[in-house]
Design an enzyme around this catalytic site. Structure first.
Site, PDB file in Angstrom:
ATOM      1  N   SER A   1      -0.423 -84.636 -22.451  1.00  0.00           N
ATOM      2  CA  SER A   1      -0.567 -83.314 -21.857  1.00  0.00           C
ATOM      3  C   SER A   1      -1.512 -82.457 -22.703  1.00  0.00           C
ATOM      4  CB  SER A   1       0.815 -82.675 -21.689  1.00  0.00           C
ATOM      5  OG  SER A   1       0.764 -81.553 -20.857  1.00  0.00           O
TER       6      SER A   1
ATOM      7  N   ASP B   1       2.446 -85.484 -10.535  1.00  0.00           N
ATOM      8  CA  ASP B   1       2.065 -84.632 -11.663  1.00  0.00           C
ATOM      9  C   ASP B   1       0.969 -83.671 -11.214  1.00  0.00           C
ATOM     10  OD1 ASP B   1       1.269 -83.502 -14.072  1.00  0.00           O
ATOM     11  OD2 ASP B   1       0.695 -85.390 -15.022  1.00  0.00           O
TER      12      ASP B   1
ATOM     13  N   HIS C   1       5.092 -86.013 -14.828  1.00  0.00           N
ATOM     14  CA  HIS C   1       4.636 -85.493 -16.110  1.00  0.00           C
ATOM     15  C   HIS C   1       5.801 -85.507 -17.099  1.00  0.00           C
ATOM     16  CE1 HIS C   1       1.465 -83.191 -18.212  1.00  0.00           C
ATOM     17  NE2 HIS C   1       2.476 -82.675 -18.884  1.00  0.00           N
TER      18      HIS C   1
END
Length: 326
Positions: free
Chosen positions: A168, A265, A295
């Site tokens: 991320s 995601d 995610h």
């Protein structure tokens, strides 16, 4: 480009264990991240980690290294096998606002064992107290330190055995460190592992995956707006390649990459776009797409959040690291 799974594969719904995690989180009736102050959001993130280490490793040590504005705490995971080992500098996710080496302890332990590498987890400065480019400066400085102190880590960095990785926001930092190392004639990086990375603050919600996955799948579009607004304190920053690596004028001559995307995601499409940009520029890239995952899954690898797909992702990127570093 090697597509480990076709990027246009689409599952109708998340995997059963992902759905079980989503149901569990819904039952907790926790506030959404974007509804909390940064301090409360950090506390809530820490509360989701398990109480016990998910796996034993050879050793775990901590120290503080010199940074551009303050000392940078790092946590070093060493395998149980005989060294010297390759080293992976790891940057945790959390939208540049939450997260620390503790929140990513499980994923770093599993990666250490699966890839048989030393993992250096970097506790970079967080926003809004330290907005862009503080995290970038810390990430790059930590990578420079590791490259210069391989012997101190019991590592072998003389033969292209240094990699950067992150998930991320940390995937963004890994990509940016690779770009900066190219531009600044910096450390020789043999591989970059980008797990559902943030790559484009310019477009944000314009990507279709924001509409498709903006609610109900752990990370929301509203959370991403919250993170962006805390991380970026000027409208000029989104076009900076050290903020949005997809904005770089060239993606050539970069380390080989593994790019992970997940079907459910919001960041899926910008991850795909980055993999495509690397491929178009001639940078070797393996795009690993998991159509039924969400995610954050590499942190969902131990009770109470336990997704088999999270371990699968870690094992897959570990195999790519092993191929690049040995």
């Amino acid at each position: 480009m090697l597509a480990a799974r076709e990027s246009d594969d689409m599952a109708d719904e998340p995997s059963d264990d992902v759905q079980a995690v989503l149901d569990y989180l819904a039952e907790l009736d926790r506030p959404e991240t974007h509804e909390l102050t940064p301090e409360r959001a950090r506390e809530a993130t820490r509360a989701l980690r398990g109480d016990e280490p998910v796996a034993a490793v050879g050793a775990v040590t901590e120290q503080v290294v010199l940074g551009p504005a303050r000392g940078i705490p790092i946590r070093i995971y060493e395998p149980a096998s005989d060294g010297p080992h390759p080293v992976v500098v790891f940057f945790h996710g959390g939208g540049f606002v939450v997260g620390d080496p503790g929140t990513h302890d499980a994923s770093c332990r599993l990666l250490t064992n699966a890839a048989d590498v030393a993992v250096v987890s970097v506790d970079y400065r967080l926003a809004p107290e330290h907005p862009f480019p503080a995290a970038v400066e810390d990430a790059y400085a930590a990578t420079e330190w590791v490259a210069a102190h391989g012997d101190d880590l019991g590592a072998d960095l003389d033969t292209d055995r240094l990699a950067v990785a992150g998930d991320s926001a940390g995937g963004n930092l890994a990509a940016v460190v690779a770009l900066a190392a190219r531009e600044r004639d910096g450390p020789d990086i043999a591989q970059q592992t980008l797990v559902y990375p943030v790559t484009d603050f310019r477009e944000g919600e314009a990507y279709a995956s924001y509409d498709e996955n903006g609610e109900g799948y752990f990370l929301s579009a509203a959370d991403m707006t919250y993170f962006r607004d805390h991380y970026l304190d000027s409208w000029v920053h989104p076009s900076d390649p050290y903020c949005s690596p997809l904005a770089a004028s060239s993606h050539a001559d970069l380390p080989p990459a593994t790019v992970v995307t997940c079907g459910f995601d919001p960041l899926r499409d910008e991850g795909v776009a980055y993999a495509d940009a690397l491929d178009a520029a001639g940078t070797p890239v393996t795009h690993r797409h998991y159509d039924d995952l969400i995610h954050g899954v590499i942190n969902m690898v131990a009770p109470p959040l336990d997704v088999a797909g999270g371990r699968e992702v870690i094992d897959d990127v570990a195999a790519d690291l092993d191929a690049s570093l040995r």
